[in-house]
Scaffold this motif. Sequence first.
Motif, PDB file in Angstrom:
ATOM      1  N   VAL A 120       1.225  -1.090  -0.035  1.00 37.08           N
ATOM      2  CA  VAL A 120       0.074   0.360   0.100  1.00 37.08           C
ATOM      3  C   VAL A 120       0.609   1.238  -0.052  1.00 37.08           C
ATOM      4  O   VAL A 120       1.544   1.612   1.638  1.00 37.08           O
ATOM      5  N   ASN A 121       0.878   1.605  -0.957  1.00 37.28           N
ATOM      6  CA  ASN A 121       1.454   2.657  -1.188  1.00 37.28           C
ATOM      7  C   ASN A 121       1.288   4.443  -0.825  1.00 37.28           C
ATOM      8  O   ASN A 121      -0.297   4.457  -0.649  1.00 37.28           O
ATOM      9  N   ILE A 122       1.950   5.035   0.301  1.00 36.00           N
ATOM     10  CA  ILE A 122       1.642   6.237   1.538  1.00 36.00           C
ATOM     11  C   ILE A 122       2.361   7.233   0.929  1.00 36.00           C
ATOM     12  O   ILE A 122       3.580   7.079   1.169  1.00 36.00           O
ATOM     13  N   VAL A 123       1.744   8.555   0.670  1.00 37.97           N
ATOM     14  CA  VAL A 123       2.582  10.028   0.577  1.00 37.97           C
ATOM     15  C   VAL A 123       2.158  10.562   2.382  1.00 37.97           C
ATOM     16  O   VAL A 123       0.961  10.381   2.425  1.00 37.97           O
ATOM     17  N   GLN A 124       2.811  11.143   2.576  1.00 35.79           N
ATOM     18  CA  GLN A 124       2.701  12.083   3.953  1.00 35.79           C
ATOM     19  C   GLN A 124       3.086  13.327   3.639  1.00 35.79           C
ATOM     20  O   GLN A 124       4.022  13.948   2.961  1.00 35.79           O
ATOM     21  N   LEU A 125       2.375  15.277   3.522  1.00 39.84           N
ATOM     22  CA  LEU A 125       2.302  15.579   3.888  1.00 39.84           C
ATOM     23  C   LEU A 125       2.741  16.221   4.966  1.00 39.84           C
ATOM     24  O   LEU A 125       1.343  16.129   6.153  1.00 39.84           O
ATOM     25  N   GLU A 126       3.668  16.871   5.453  1.00 39.97           N
ATOM     26  CA  GLU A 126       4.210  17.180   6.837  1.00 39.97           C
ATOM     27  C   GLU A 126       3.496  18.464   6.735  1.00 39.97           C
ATOM     28  O   GLU A 126       3.763  18.977   6.177  1.00 39.97           O
ATOM     29  N   GLY A 127       3.483  18.766   8.406  1.00 39.95           N
ATOM     30  CA  GLY A 127       4.084  20.362   8.725  1.00 39.95           C
ATOM     31  C   GLY A 127       5.075  21.119   8.472  1.00 39.95           C
ATOM     32  O   GLY A 127       5.943  20.932   7.537  1.00 39.95           O
ATOM     33  N   THR A 128       4.811  21.953   8.616  1.00 43.52           N
ATOM     34  CA  THR A 128       6.035  23.166   9.001  1.00 43.52           C
ATOM     35  C   THR A 128       7.189  22.529   9.782  1.00 43.52           C
ATOM     36  O   THR A 128       7.422  21.465  11.058  1.00 43.52           O
ATOM     37  N   THR A 129       8.522  21.937   8.755  1.00 41.98           N
ATOM     38  CA  THR A 129       9.292  22.315   9.384  1.00 41.98           C
ATOM     39  C   THR A 129      10.183  22.209  10.524  1.00 41.98           C
ATOM     40  O   THR A 129       9.862  23.553  10.937  1.00 41.98           O
ATOM     41  N   GLY A 130      10.169  21.197  11.489  1.00 45.97           N
ATOM     42  CA  GLY A 130      10.350  21.609  12.960  1.00 45.97           C
ATOM     43  C   GLY A 130       9.811  22.005  14.213  1.00 45.97           C
ATOM     44  O   GLY A 130       9.871  22.428  14.752  1.00 45.97           O
ATOM     45  N   LYS A 178       3.346  13.119 -10.025  1.00 46.25           N
ATOM     46  CA  LYS A 178       3.814  12.944 -11.145  1.00 46.25           C
ATOM     47  C   LYS A 178       5.314  12.432 -10.953  1.00 46.25           C
ATOM     48  O   LYS A 178       5.095  11.649 -12.131  1.00 46.25           O
ATOM     49  N   ALA A 179       5.425  11.997  -9.819  1.00 45.73           N
ATOM     50  CA  ALA A 179       7.143  11.177  -9.489  1.00 45.73           C
ATOM     51  C   ALA A 179       6.160   9.653  -8.785  1.00 45.73           C
ATOM     52  O   ALA A 179       6.975   9.276  -9.511  1.00 45.73           O
ATOM     53  N   ASN A 180       5.195   9.560  -8.662  1.00 48.71           N
ATOM     54  CA  ASN A 180       4.260   7.928  -8.383  1.00 48.71           C
ATOM     55  C   ASN A 180       3.243   7.575  -9.205  1.00 48.71           C
ATOM     56  O   ASN A 180       2.102   8.522  -8.993  1.00 48.71           O
ATOM     57  N   PRO A 181       3.876   6.523 -10.280  1.00 48.15           N
ATOM     58  CA  PRO A 181       2.597   6.320 -11.061  1.00 48.15           C
ATOM     59  C   PRO A 181       1.262   5.645  -9.932  1.00 48.15           C
ATOM     60  O   PRO A 181      -0.284   5.605 -10.417  1.00 48.15           O
ATOM     61  N   LYS A 182       0.827   5.210  -8.763  1.00 47.51           N
ATOM     62  CA  LYS A 182      -0.129   4.483  -7.796  1.00 47.51           C
ATOM     63  C   LYS A 182       0.511   5.368  -6.692  1.00 47.51           C
ATOM     64  O   LYS A 182       0.998   4.450  -6.206  1.00 47.51           O
ATOM     65  N   ILE A 183      -0.915   5.645  -6.074  1.00 42.16           N
ATOM     66  CA  ILE A 183      -0.175   6.176  -4.663  1.00 42.16           C
ATOM     67  C   ILE A 183      -1.914   5.315  -4.468  1.00 42.16           C
ATOM     68  O   ILE A 183      -3.043   6.640  -4.378  1.00 42.16           O
ATOM     69  N   ASP A 184      -2.217   5.409  -3.061  1.00 44.59           N
ATOM     70  CA  ASP A 184      -3.180   4.379  -2.076  1.00 44.59           C
ATOM     71  C   ASP A 184      -3.782   5.313  -1.616  1.00 44.59           C
ATOM     72  O   ASP A 184      -5.006   6.220  -1.453  1.00 44.59           O
ATOM     73  N   LEU A 185      -2.966   6.462  -0.775  1.00 47.15           N
ATOM     74  CA  LEU A 185      -3.391   6.886   1.068  1.00 47.15           C
ATOM     75  C   LEU A 185      -2.538   8.309   0.636  1.00 47.15           C
ATOM     76  O   LEU A 185      -1.527   8.465   0.512  1.00 47.15           O
ATOM     77  N   VAL A 186      -3.550   9.200   0.804  1.00 46.90           N
ATOM     78  CA  VAL A 186      -2.044  10.568   1.400  1.00 46.90           C
ATOM     79  C   VAL A 186      -2.673  10.276   3.163  1.00 46.90           C
ATOM     80  O   VAL A 186      -3.536  10.325   3.686  1.00 46.90           O
TER      81      VAL A 186
END
Length: 327
Positions: free
Chosen positions: A166-176, A221-229
Amino acid sequence: MIGILKAAAAIASVGLLAACGSGPAPGGGSGGGDGGQLTMGFSQVGAESGWRTANTKSIQDAAAAAGVNLKFSDAGGEQENQISAIRSFVQQRVNVIAFSPVVRTGWDAVLLEAKNAGIPVILTDRAVDTQEKDVYKTFLGADFVEEGRRAGDWVVKQYASAPGPVNIVQLEGTTGADPAIERKTGFADAIAANPNLRVIASQSGDFTRSGGKQVMEAFLKANPKIDLVFAQNDDMGLGAMEAIEAAGLTPGKDVQIVAVDATHDGMQALADGKFNYIVECNPLLGPQLMDLAKKVVAGEPVPPRVVTPDEAFDQQQAAAVLPDRKY
């Protein structure tokens, strides 16, 4: 000669009075506003999200209701602005200082300045890393690790019977920033229970809708298959939703979205089926903050950490509670 001596004595008396009034009163500040009114200096991170807007309004409304003289400063997402604001509050001899730190580190010097001035400090929403002792009285906010863990637990259950990766991408908040660090930790700990769950990309969207959209566009664009954010706040999730739709995919179905905050816009997206799960982070901290402020100024004991209770919602639950939500 007698006149000169009287004049000199008068000048010395004025100087003595000025010197006596220049330091903070014991217990924090100079006694506040007119008639002994408590004065609070509050430095906000900024206005980067719907959550932050609701948090600011809660603090301003609660201060007015509690009769607290609120000196409010918006840092615009810059630590330097917050440090300047806190130093200004110290110079103004407020009774208490509260702030939501932009990032976790780099606060030792200014916190020591407040401590040496006898002004108590309360951390709201975000914590700090410091080696100094007793530089703040208490922390009021959510358990960010638990928020990330609850999001991850839902993902584990959702994909318990998935036959492959299962391919997951993560959107992180402000660094630090405290929530970015701890939500990431909690989520990673939870999904480790299923080796099929893989975070294939993770990048900061700075807790903003535009940032979430931009990063999600690059992920697609970089990942052809993303299942979840996994979006560490609603606004980034909403930006990701826009990017998914622009790519000709259906958010909530082709790509599932799990977020944290439960703001009105996020809950609406969940009720509409475009989000799949939201862990709440309650922004309405104002009344609790005013209560803690009065106690620390009065020298009353307070817990070192006050954790705000949060809920979590699926699509049906969001549709049921949305009409009565306060933010």
